[in-house]
Design a protein around this motif. Structure first.
Motif, PDB file in Angstrom:
ATOM      1  N   LEU A 114       0.861  -1.189   0.000  1.00 49.80           N
ATOM      2  CA  LEU A 114       0.000   0.000   0.000  1.00 49.80           C
ATOM      3  C   LEU A 114       0.894   1.233   0.000  1.00 49.80           C
ATOM      4  O   LEU A 114       1.771   1.372   0.852  1.00 49.80           O
ATOM      5  CB  LEU A 114      -0.910  -0.008   1.229  1.00 49.80           C
ATOM      6  N   ILE A 115       0.664   2.100  -0.961  1.00 54.42           N
ATOM      7  CA  ILE A 115       1.534   3.276  -1.142  1.00 54.42           C
ATOM      8  C   ILE A 115       0.698   4.545  -1.072  1.00 54.42           C
ATOM      9  O   ILE A 115      -0.368   4.639  -1.700  1.00 54.42           O
ATOM     10  CB  ILE A 115       2.246   3.205  -2.519  1.00 54.42           C
ATOM     11  N   SER A 116       1.183   5.526  -0.319  1.00 51.18           N
ATOM     12  CA  SER A 116       0.561   6.847  -0.314  1.00 51.18           C
ATOM     13  C   SER A 116       1.135   7.618  -1.504  1.00 51.18           C
ATOM     14  O   SER A 116       2.349   7.837  -1.594  1.00 51.18           O
ATOM     15  CB  SER A 116       0.896   7.559   1.000  1.00 51.18           C
ATOM     16  N   VAL A 117       0.273   8.025  -2.438  1.00 52.51           N
ATOM     17  CA  VAL A 117       0.738   8.635  -3.692  1.00 52.51           C
ATOM     18  C   VAL A 117       1.223  10.069  -3.431  1.00 52.51           C
ATOM     19  O   VAL A 117       0.478  10.902  -2.926  1.00 52.51           O
ATOM     20  CB  VAL A 117      -0.387   8.634  -4.757  1.00 52.51           C
ATOM     21  N   GLU A 118       2.489  10.332  -3.773  1.00 49.41           N
ATOM     22  CA  GLU A 118       3.032  11.697  -3.660  1.00 49.41           C
ATOM     23  C   GLU A 118       2.579  12.551  -4.832  1.00 49.41           C
ATOM     24  O   GLU A 118       2.147  13.683  -4.673  1.00 49.41           O
ATOM     25  CB  GLU A 118       4.571  11.652  -3.720  1.00 49.41           C
ATOM     26  N   LEU A 119       2.761  11.999  -6.014  1.00 51.17           N
ATOM     27  CA  LEU A 119       2.421  12.734  -7.234  1.00 51.17           C
ATOM     28  C   LEU A 119       2.058  11.725  -8.327  1.00 51.17           C
ATOM     29  O   LEU A 119       2.783  10.748  -8.527  1.00 51.17           O
ATOM     30  CB  LEU A 119       3.616  13.587  -7.689  1.00 51.17           C
ATOM     31  N   ALA A 120       0.955  11.985  -8.994  1.00 49.98           N
ATOM     32  CA  ALA A 120       0.568  11.175 -10.158  1.00 49.98           C
ATOM     33  C   ALA A 120       0.726  12.050 -11.405  1.00 49.98           C
ATOM     34  O   ALA A 120       0.693  13.277 -11.311  1.00 49.98           O
ATOM     35  CB  ALA A 120      -0.871  10.701 -10.022  1.00 49.98           C
ATOM     36  N   ALA A 121       0.936  11.429 -12.546  1.00 52.78           N
ATOM     37  CA  ALA A 121       1.044  12.179 -13.799  1.00 52.78           C
ATOM     38  C   ALA A 121      -0.003  11.677 -14.783  1.00 52.78           C
ATOM     39  O   ALA A 121      -0.310  10.483 -14.801  1.00 52.78           O
ATOM     40  CB  ALA A 121       2.445  12.031 -14.380  1.00 52.78           C
ATOM     41  N   ILE A 122      -0.533  12.601 -15.568  1.00 51.65           N
ATOM     42  CA  ILE A 122      -1.560  12.222 -16.548  1.00 51.65           C
ATOM     43  C   ILE A 122      -0.886  11.834 -17.857  1.00 51.65           C
ATOM     44  O   ILE A 122      -0.193  12.636 -18.485  1.00 51.65           O
ATOM     45  CB  ILE A 122      -2.559  13.367 -16.776  1.00 51.65           C
ATOM     46  N   CYS A 123      -1.114  10.610 -18.255  1.00 47.98           N
ATOM     47  CA  CYS A 123      -0.521  10.048 -19.474  1.00 47.98           C
ATOM     48  C   CYS A 123      -1.496  10.238 -20.638  1.00 47.98           C
ATOM     49  O   CYS A 123      -2.708  10.322 -20.444  1.00 47.98           O
ATOM     50  CB  CYS A 123      -0.268   8.567 -19.230  1.00 47.98           C
ATOM     51  N   GLY A 124      -0.954  10.262 -21.851  1.00 48.78           N
ATOM     52  CA  GLY A 124      -1.805  10.363 -23.038  1.00 48.78           C
ATOM     53  C   GLY A 124      -2.789   9.212 -23.121  1.00 48.78           C
ATOM     54  O   GLY A 124      -3.924   9.388 -23.591  1.00 48.78           O
ATOM     55  N   SER A 125      -2.407   8.048 -22.638  1.00 45.88           N
ATOM     56  CA  SER A 125      -3.313   6.897 -22.723  1.00 45.88           C
ATOM     57  C   SER A 125      -4.521   7.091 -21.796  1.00 45.88           C
ATOM     58  O   SER A 125      -5.615   6.608 -22.082  1.00 45.88           O
ATOM     59  CB  SER A 125      -2.577   5.598 -22.383  1.00 45.88           C
ATOM     60  N   ASP A 126      -4.324   7.806 -20.673  1.00 45.24           N
ATOM     61  CA  ASP A 126      -5.464   8.110 -19.800  1.00 45.24           C
ATOM     62  C   ASP A 126      -6.444   9.043 -20.519  1.00 45.24           C
ATOM     63  O   ASP A 126      -7.658   8.907 -20.394  1.00 45.24           O
ATOM     64  CB  ASP A 126      -4.984   8.781 -18.504  1.00 45.24           C
ATOM     65  N   ILE A 127      -5.886   9.987 -21.265  1.00 43.06           N
ATOM     66  CA  ILE A 127      -6.748  10.899 -22.039  1.00 43.06           C
ATOM     67  C   ILE A 127      -7.541  10.090 -23.070  1.00 43.06           C
ATOM     68  O   ILE A 127      -8.732  10.324 -23.277  1.00 43.06           O
ATOM     69  CB  ILE A 127      -5.906  11.989 -22.748  1.00 43.06           C
ATOM     70  N   HIS A 128      -6.873   9.128 -23.726  1.00 42.62           N
ATOM     71  CA  HIS A 128      -7.574   8.285 -24.703  1.00 42.62           C
ATOM     72  C   HIS A 128      -8.762   7.575 -24.053  1.00 42.62           C
ATOM     73  O   HIS A 128      -9.826   7.433 -24.653  1.00 42.62           O
ATOM     74  CB  HIS A 128      -6.614   7.247 -25.310  1.00 42.62           C
ATOM     75  N   THR A 129      -8.584   7.113 -22.818  1.00 40.82           N
ATOM     76  CA  THR A 129      -9.688   6.464 -22.105  1.00 40.82           C
ATOM     77  C   THR A 129     -10.811   7.468 -21.850  1.00 40.82           C
ATOM     78  O   THR A 129     -11.987   7.186 -22.095  1.00 40.82           O
ATOM     79  CB  THR A 129      -9.193   5.900 -20.755  1.00 40.82           C
TER      80      THR A 129
END
Ligand SMILES: [Zn+2]
Ligand SMILES: [Zn+2]
Length: 349
Positions: free
Chosen positions: A22-37
């Motif tokens: 289990l990890i506490s997320v420091e920073l996430a990044a938005i990928c182009g593939s997420d935009i495609h979804t």
């Protein structure tokens, strides 16, 4: 669709299976593939926790190799270690894999990065981050950088600078994949790395990472301005397609020398039917290689590479604005605008 979750409590009791982290997320990044979804170009089971890129701090671990308090990044898919692709070393194509950001909540709860916490199932590669790798530097490691490390692993031994026929590469696309690819190629000893992209702003940034930028209008021998540098036919040792545009294939094949290698990375969508002559591939004895994602070894190498070279190239400038999770929709709009290489999400603000 449930796209992200805000978890209010530390969730120390959430792990119920062996080898989960289990990890506490420091920073996430938005990928182009997420935009495609999000725009409907890629289907993803839902409800899910979207997002795969990011880094964070381990809150709880039932794995002996991962400790509470470790700063880490994680692999974007699990592997079982016993199926046929795994037996070939292609753990990135495991038949039993669970893909981060693409899984029903009921199947593997919280395996996505647009969340305060990410719960990594057994078989997820987890790699420790050194303190020098800030969240801005580290968040995109586990997608574009690790993928390009895999891409470079497909290049056969080539002459180094100073040796006869020192190696030259062409990277098609100056997005995140292309930018990381350029720096990796330079550090691998390529004497020159051309980069080509229709987006002049991104193309000019490629020079900061060691590329010789070439706009498509000026790339070929019939260039309008003869003073501009051109990419000669039959002159390139390695071409890497990192733009997702099928129309660049003919140019790439033309520029490759006899026995050259063409690595396809970005053409991983439906509109990728190729219109190329196999005669060129055969008569020039070219190697055509496809690369999809990466293994845990590539992720480890990616962390090592950035640890060694983060001061040499302006990698931290690739991260644009960082939004709180509550402004997820604005973050997506920022990512869609293509003004930034990456847009970040801090789920704890
Ligand atoms: Zn990604
Ligand atoms: Zn497997």
């Amino acid at each position: 669709m449930s796209l992200f979750l805000r978890v209010q409590r530390p969730m120390r009791g959430v792990i119920t299976s062996a080898n989960e982290v289990l990890i506490s997320v420091e920073l996430a990044a938005i990928c182009g593939s997420d935009i495609h979804t999000l725009v409907g170009q890629r289907s993803t089971p839902h409800p899910c926790v979207l997002g795969h890129e990011g880094c964070g701090v381990v809150v709880k671990s039932s794995r002996p190799d991962v400790r509470e308090g470790d700063r880490v990044t994680w692999g974007i898919s699990t592997s079982c270690g016993s199926c046929f692709p795994c037996s070939l070393g292609l753990t990135n194509k495991c038949e039993n894999q669970i893909k981060c950001g693409q899984v029903l909540i009921k199947r593997a709860t919280l395996f996505g990065s647009y969340s305060t916490h990410i719960r990594c199932p057994a078989g997820t590669p987890i790699v420790k981050l050194p303190p020098a790798l800030t969240p801005q530097l580290a968040a995109p490691i586990n997608c574009p950088l690790a993928t390009m490390v895999n891409a470079l692993s497909k290049i056969p031994p080539v002459p180094r600078p100073g040796q006869p026929g020192a190696s030259v590469a062409l990277v098609q696309g100056a997005g995140m994949l292309g930018i990381y690819g350029i720096a990796l190629l330079k550090e691998a000893g390529f004497s020159k790395v051309y980069c080509i992209d229709v987006n002049r702003s991104r193309l000019s940034r490629s020079a900061d990472f060691g590329a010789t930028p070439v706009h498509p209008d000026q790339a070929w021998p019939n260039a309008l301005d003869p003073k501009e540098e051109i990419v000669s036919p039959d002159s390139i040792d390695v071409v890497i397609e990192a733009c997702g545009n099928k129309d660049v294939l003919q140019q790439g094949l033309k520029t490759l020398r006899v026995g050259g290698t063409y690595i396809l990375v970005g053409l991983v969508h439906k509109d990728s039917k190729l219109n190329i002559s196999s005669q060129t591939v055969v008569t020039k004895c070219l190697s055509l290689v496809g690369v999809h994602n990466y293994t845990s070894q590539h992720l480890e190498e990616a962390v090592k590479f950035l640890s060694l070279h983060h001061d040499k190239y302006p990698f931290s400038s690739l991260m644009g604005p960082v939004y709180p999770l509550s402004e997820f929709r604005n973050a997506v709009e920022g990512a869609k605008s293509a003004h930034f290489f990456r847009v970040g999400i801090n789920p704890h603000t």
